[in-house]
Motif scaffolding. Sequence first.
Motif, mmCIF file in Angstrom:
data_model
loop_
_atom_site.group_PDB
_atom_site.id
_atom_site.type_symbol
_atom_site.label_atom_id
_atom_site.label_comp_id
_atom_site.label_asym_id
_atom_site.label_seq_id
_atom_site.Cartn_x
_atom_site.Cartn_y
_atom_site.Cartn_z
ATOM 1 N N PHE A 15 18.335 -40.454 5.753
ATOM 2 C CA PHE A 15 18.475 -39.320 6.658
ATOM 3 C C PHE A 15 19.439 -39.631 7.793
ATOM 4 O O PHE A 15 20.269 -38.801 8.166
ATOM 5 C CB PHE A 15 17.112 -38.954 7.242
ATOM 6 N N ALA A 125 13.452 -37.490 14.992
ATOM 7 C CA ALA A 125 14.048 -36.597 14.000
ATOM 8 C C ALA A 125 13.884 -37.177 12.601
ATOM 9 O O ALA A 125 13.592 -36.459 11.639
ATOM 10 C CB ALA A 125 15.526 -36.371 14.319
ATOM 11 N N TRP A 129 11.839 -35.663 9.579
ATOM 12 C CA TRP A 129 12.486 -35.459 8.292
ATOM 13 C C TRP A 129 11.603 -35.990 7.165
ATOM 14 O O TRP A 129 11.405 -35.317 6.140
ATOM 15 C CB TRP A 129 13.845 -36.174 8.262
ATOM 16 N N ALA A 131 8.413 -36.288 7.185
ATOM 17 C CA ALA A 131 7.263 -35.400 7.040
ATOM 18 C C ALA A 131 7.654 -34.133 6.280
ATOM 19 O O ALA A 131 6.899 -33.646 5.432
ATOM 20 C CB ALA A 131 6.694 -35.046 8.406
ATOM 21 N N SER A 132 8.848 -33.610 6.594
ATOM 22 C CA SER A 132 9.319 -32.411 5.898
ATOM 23 C C SER A 132 9.507 -32.693 4.413
ATOM 24 O O SER A 132 9.216 -31.849 3.557
ATOM 25 C CB SER A 132 10.650 -31.950 6.489
ATOM 26 N N ARG A 133 9.992 -33.880 4.126
ATOM 27 C CA ARG A 133 10.207 -34.278 2.745
ATOM 28 C C ARG A 133 8.879 -34.360 2.009
ATOM 29 O O ARG A 133 8.755 -33.929 0.860
ATOM 30 C CB ARG A 133 10.911 -35.637 2.742
ATOM 31 N N ASP A 134 7.866 -34.889 2.665
ATOM 32 C CA ASP A 134 6.536 -34.931 2.057
ATOM 33 C C ASP A 134 6.057 -33.528 1.731
ATOM 34 O O ASP A 134 5.509 -33.279 0.656
ATOM 35 C CB ASP A 134 5.535 -35.596 3.017
ATOM 36 N N GLU A 135 6.271 -32.619 2.662
ATOM 37 C CA GLU A 135 5.815 -31.259 2.426
ATOM 38 C C GLU A 135 6.595 -30.625 1.278
ATOM 39 O O GLU A 135 6.030 -29.924 0.436
ATOM 40 C CB GLU A 135 5.957 -30.413 3.689
ATOM 41 N N ASP A 236 16.217 -34.422 -0.793
ATOM 42 C CA ASP A 236 17.143 -34.466 0.341
ATOM 43 C C ASP A 236 17.583 -35.889 0.653
ATOM 44 O O ASP A 236 17.563 -36.319 1.794
ATOM 45 C CB ASP A 236 16.452 -33.863 1.579
#
Lengths: 246, 246
Positions: A15, A125, A129, A131-135, A236
Amino acid sequence: MPIELRPLARKLGAFAVLSDDELAVLEAVSRRLRVFPPGQDVIHQGQERRSAYVLASGWTSSYKLLPDGRRQIVDFQIPGDFLGLRSLLFRTSDHNIMPVTRIEASEVSIQDLVGGFNRAPRLAAAVLWAASRDEAMVVEHLVGVGRRGPRERLAHFFLELHARLRLVGFATATSFDCPLSQYHLADALGLTAIHVNRVLRGFREADLMRFQKGKAEFLDPAELVRLADFDMAYLDQEEPLLSGAL
Amino acid sequence: MPIELRPLARKLGAFAVLSDDELAVLEAVSRRLRVFPPGQDVIHQGQERRSAYVLASGWTSSYKLLPDGRRQIVDFQIPGDFLGLRSLLFRTSDHNIMPVTRIEASEVSIQDLVGGFNRAPRLAAAVLWAASRDEAMVVEHLVGVGRRGPRERLAHFFLELHARLRLVGFATATSFDCPLSQYHLADALGLTAIHVNRVLRGFREADLMRFQKGKAEFLDPAELVRLADFDMAYLDQEEPLLSGAL
DNA sequence: CGTTAATTTGAATTCTCTCAAACTTCGTGG
DNA sequence: CCACGAAGTTTGAGAGAATTCAAATTAACG
């Protein structure tokens, strides 16, 4: 850098290019390394006093249980993944985390994490990121269980796992070691272990892939990707998004 | 406070008692109110230039599409919910958001959001809480699709929706207006519309609940909760967690 | 009032699950 | 080193559930 942080640093590196300073903060945040045996919950549904961890070695599963014993595995965690990050903000944990193998995990307190964010904002950040990837992965699992057939589902599952493991250095181009049982796969994919077994046999007989003795091997990766309609955009991880300043 | 923020403020109020100052910041963050017609994507998979919104009125669905046209709806959004919050951090959006009805939504830029967090840090925690709650719901949907039978799944779905709508003031104790078609339900629950129809008929004939003409009514809420094994702990909305300082 | 979308019903088919059981692998203790 | 037991894997047969296909009915909208 301590050995147990390498996978995390490597993952976050997808990231943002992290400076030595930021890496130092990352190291400082996760201090105590704890060991858990397989089969015993690290985090338990309804648990009040929560901590989060960074998985240093081994595999875990996050799952929910229905009152009659049915189990839905939400995801598996591999080295470099957070354990229980989401539940830090919740009153109580809404899910369980159980080691699949013996694991080592560094404890991170909410205070240390927030403190680290103050010293290295780009780290915040990067963690967000992650955490967003986990979701995004949970969403993709939902798509699989809801709308993909068992064959597509299994193929997709192995391809995702492979991509994740590659990112942290635990897979070759066409294979990886995998400690999961067919029961694990079944509970992650919304199938029975018996049916998982039959699909795996099909893959073997069609020379698509093999999953035996703790090892997954892709024999025809291209066909597998086609079958699963695997597009790893949701992971991502193509190149660091943040290369300079935030 | 402008009318379109009330649901959001009300929802965040389940996590933290917000001061007038914080409410003012919240208001300042979401400025332009935009209108979208039903059926036309607000956010599109693969889209690069992303914005997030706060839904002010109407319903939307977030979903993913398979190449052969199969659709998995991940969740529905109701007033007060964020649209596309997660994808702010990603290179490209990994899912679509489509209005189910005509909607009004306030655009929020990443800059304004981060700026708002600086002025009102507790707001950041509240927004993070909202994001965690969204993820918890996705997890619960995964459990439903993976391990619950169609009847349990449908019952759980309506109970969750009811709890969410109540929180923002759009439901009575035993009913709510619902603009979803049986196709929507099917694509959210991993079933066919035909089968959804049959299950709903069963509910009607058993005097459990009714879903007709845009309205959902619970006739036997207790039995429904039992059937669905509905435990709303994952919605984490019992009482404000943060009442004083963070 | 006419056209399209959504709901409802029926019948047959196809998967996947359930139930049962044999076989293998692996770790443990004798 | 072998015996044993437990866990995991593999196979078969039958049952059941949800899907597919087809079509009628009803509701919604311009």
